[in-house]
Design an enzyme around this catalytic site. Structure first.
Site, PDB file in Angstrom:
ATOM      1  N   ASN A   8       0.869  -1.185   0.000  1.00 60.05           N
ATOM      2  CA  ASN A   8       0.000   0.000   0.000  1.00 60.05           C
ATOM      3  C   ASN A   8       0.903   1.231   0.000  1.00 60.05           C
ATOM      4  OD1 ASN A   8      -1.819   2.032   0.499  1.00 60.05           O
ATOM      5  ND2 ASN A   8      -2.353   1.351   2.574  1.00 60.05           N
ATOM      6  N   LYS A  10       0.017   4.234  -0.313  1.00 59.75           N
ATOM      7  CA  LYS A  10      -0.664   5.398   0.289  1.00 59.75           C
ATOM      8  C   LYS A  10      -0.450   6.640  -0.586  1.00 59.75           C
ATOM      9  CE  LYS A  10      -0.116   3.259   4.773  1.00 59.75           C
ATOM     10  NZ  LYS A  10      -0.096   3.425   6.209  1.00 59.75           N
ATOM     11  N   HIS A  93      -9.596   1.082   4.756  1.00 54.67           N
ATOM     12  CA  HIS A  93      -8.337   1.227   5.516  1.00 54.67           C
ATOM     13  C   HIS A  93      -8.595   2.132   6.718  1.00 54.67           C
ATOM     14  CE1 HIS A  93      -4.242   2.330   6.546  1.00 54.67           C
ATOM     15  NE2 HIS A  93      -3.846   1.259   5.879  1.00 54.67           N
ATOM     16  N   GLU A  95      -6.978   4.464   7.931  1.00 52.71           N
ATOM     17  CA  GLU A  95      -6.731   5.900   7.680  1.00 52.71           C
ATOM     18  C   GLU A  95      -7.942   6.537   7.013  1.00 52.71           C
ATOM     19  OE1 GLU A  95      -2.962   5.440   5.668  1.00 52.71           O
ATOM     20  OE2 GLU A  95      -2.033   4.863   7.572  1.00 52.71           O
ATOM     21  N   GLU A 160      -5.608  -5.427  10.410  1.00 51.44           N
ATOM     22  CA  GLU A 160      -4.585  -4.406  10.637  1.00 51.44           C
ATOM     23  C   GLU A 160      -4.856  -3.699  11.967  1.00 51.44           C
ATOM     24  OE1 GLU A 160      -2.515  -3.073   6.840  1.00 51.44           O
ATOM     25  OE2 GLU A 160      -4.243  -1.794   7.074  1.00 51.44           O
ATOM     26  N   GLY A 166       2.456   1.652  10.950  1.00 52.23           N
ATOM     27  CA  GLY A 166       3.457   2.716  10.855  1.00 52.23           C
ATOM     28  C   GLY A 166       4.159   3.020  12.169  1.00 52.23           C
ATOM     29  N   SER A 204       3.264  -2.767  10.364  1.00 50.02           N
ATOM     30  CA  SER A 204       4.706  -2.826  10.622  1.00 50.02           C
ATOM     31  C   SER A 204       5.346  -4.140  10.195  1.00 50.02           C
ATOM     32  CB  SER A 204       4.996  -2.513  12.099  1.00 50.02           C
ATOM     33  OG  SER A 204       4.639  -1.167  12.392  1.00 50.02           O
TER      34      SER A 204
HETATM   35  C1  PEP Z   1      -0.899  -0.046   6.289  1.00 54.53           C
HETATM   36  O1  PEP Z   1      -1.100   1.135   6.477  1.00 54.53           O
HETATM   37  O2  PEP Z   1      -1.706  -0.726   5.638  1.00 54.53           O
HETATM   38  C2  PEP Z   1       0.293  -0.642   6.870  1.00 54.53           C
HETATM   39  C3  PEP Z   1       0.280  -1.918   7.106  1.00 54.53           C
HETATM   40  O3  PEP Z   1       1.349   0.217   7.141  1.00 54.53           O
HETATM   41  P1  PEP Z   1       2.782  -0.160   7.781  1.00 54.53           P
HETATM   42  O4  PEP Z   1       3.261  -1.434   7.107  1.00 54.53           O
HETATM   43  O5  PEP Z   1       3.658   1.003   7.451  1.00 54.53           O
HETATM   44  O6  PEP Z   1       2.556  -0.357   9.227  1.00 54.53           O
END
Ligand code: PEP
Length: 241
Positions: A8, A10, A93, A95, A160, A166, A204
């Protein structure tokens, strides 16, 4: 079923750096034992799809508006994503749920429109840190699954935990195993095809922890944010699968 490793991107990537990232991924792919997907921002989907054509790496979107066409200034449709070369789309997601106020009902409408347009939806669910601290993770994720997937879901679910996105914090293997087992049980209870739905872990995922996470029962792949923006890191995660 092969694991799915999805990147992703973003809101990252102008023309040159997106092309360089896509070329870097393409150049480093070995024999693919995983299914691989990258989801660039809208503006880069067509260019990235062209660079990755024939490589075995699929391209996806990160959102769309759930009407086929019409007076929706500033929006794009699922069919437009397909037209650009997208095969998948990330929906719900955290976000978007936080920044754009996306509700489970809005995600469910998008799931329906995605499938009608021939896109495979990847629906994200997950609890906040406060909800986990209060022991509410199953209630939260169960509610999101019940509200977001619709009646006959044909797609992918991504667990998630929001507190892991992040942040560099990752749940223990036992916690990932527990939540994925819970999600599987809910999918079987709620959906006719629930036993076969792929469940990704996201939050992460890095080259150093990917193998351990991907070995957890019911983890059918990874949704990767930050590490998908560095070709070498993403390739090492793919290799771990
Ligand atoms: C995400 O936002 O879908 C995600 C998994 O981000 P990160 O791997 O940076 O934690």
């Amino acid at each position: 079923m092969r694991p799915l490793i999805a990147g992703n991107w973003k809101m990252h990537g102008l023309t040159e750096d997106s092309a360089a990232l896509a070329r870097g991924i393409r150049a480093g792919l070995g024999d693919l034992s995983a299914e691989v997907l990258v989801c660039p921002p809208f503006t880069q989907i067509a260019a990235v799809a062209a660079i990755l054509e024939g490589s075995g790496v699929a391209v996806g979107g990160q959102n769309f508006y759930p009407a086929p066409l019409g007076p929706h200034t500033g929006e794009i449709s699922a069919t437009m994503l397909r037209d650009l070369g997208a095969r998948y789309v990330i929906l719900g997601h955290s976000e978007r749920r936080a920044d754009q106020g996306e509700t489970d009902a809005m995600v469910a409408a998008k799931v329906k429109a995605a499938v009608a347009a021939g896109l495979i939806p990847i629906v994200c669910v997950g609890e906040t840190g406060a909800q986990r601290a209060a022991g509410q993770q199953e209630a939260v994720v169960g509610g999101q699954l019940a509200g977001s997937l619709g009646a006959e879901f044909a797609g992918v679910v991504a667990y998630e935990p929001i507190w892991a996105i992040g942040t560099g914090k990752v749940p223990t293997v036992a916690d990932i195993r527990g939540m994925h087992a819970f999600i599987r049980a809910e999918l079987v209870r709620l959906q006719p095809e629930g036993a076969g739905t792929r469940i990704l872990y996201g939050g992460s995922v890095k080259p150093g922890n990917a193998a351990e996470i991907l070995a957890v029962p019911e983890v059918g792949g990874a949704l990767v944010g930050g590490a998908s923006l560095v070709a070498d890191d993403f390739l090492r995660i793919i290799a771990a699968a």
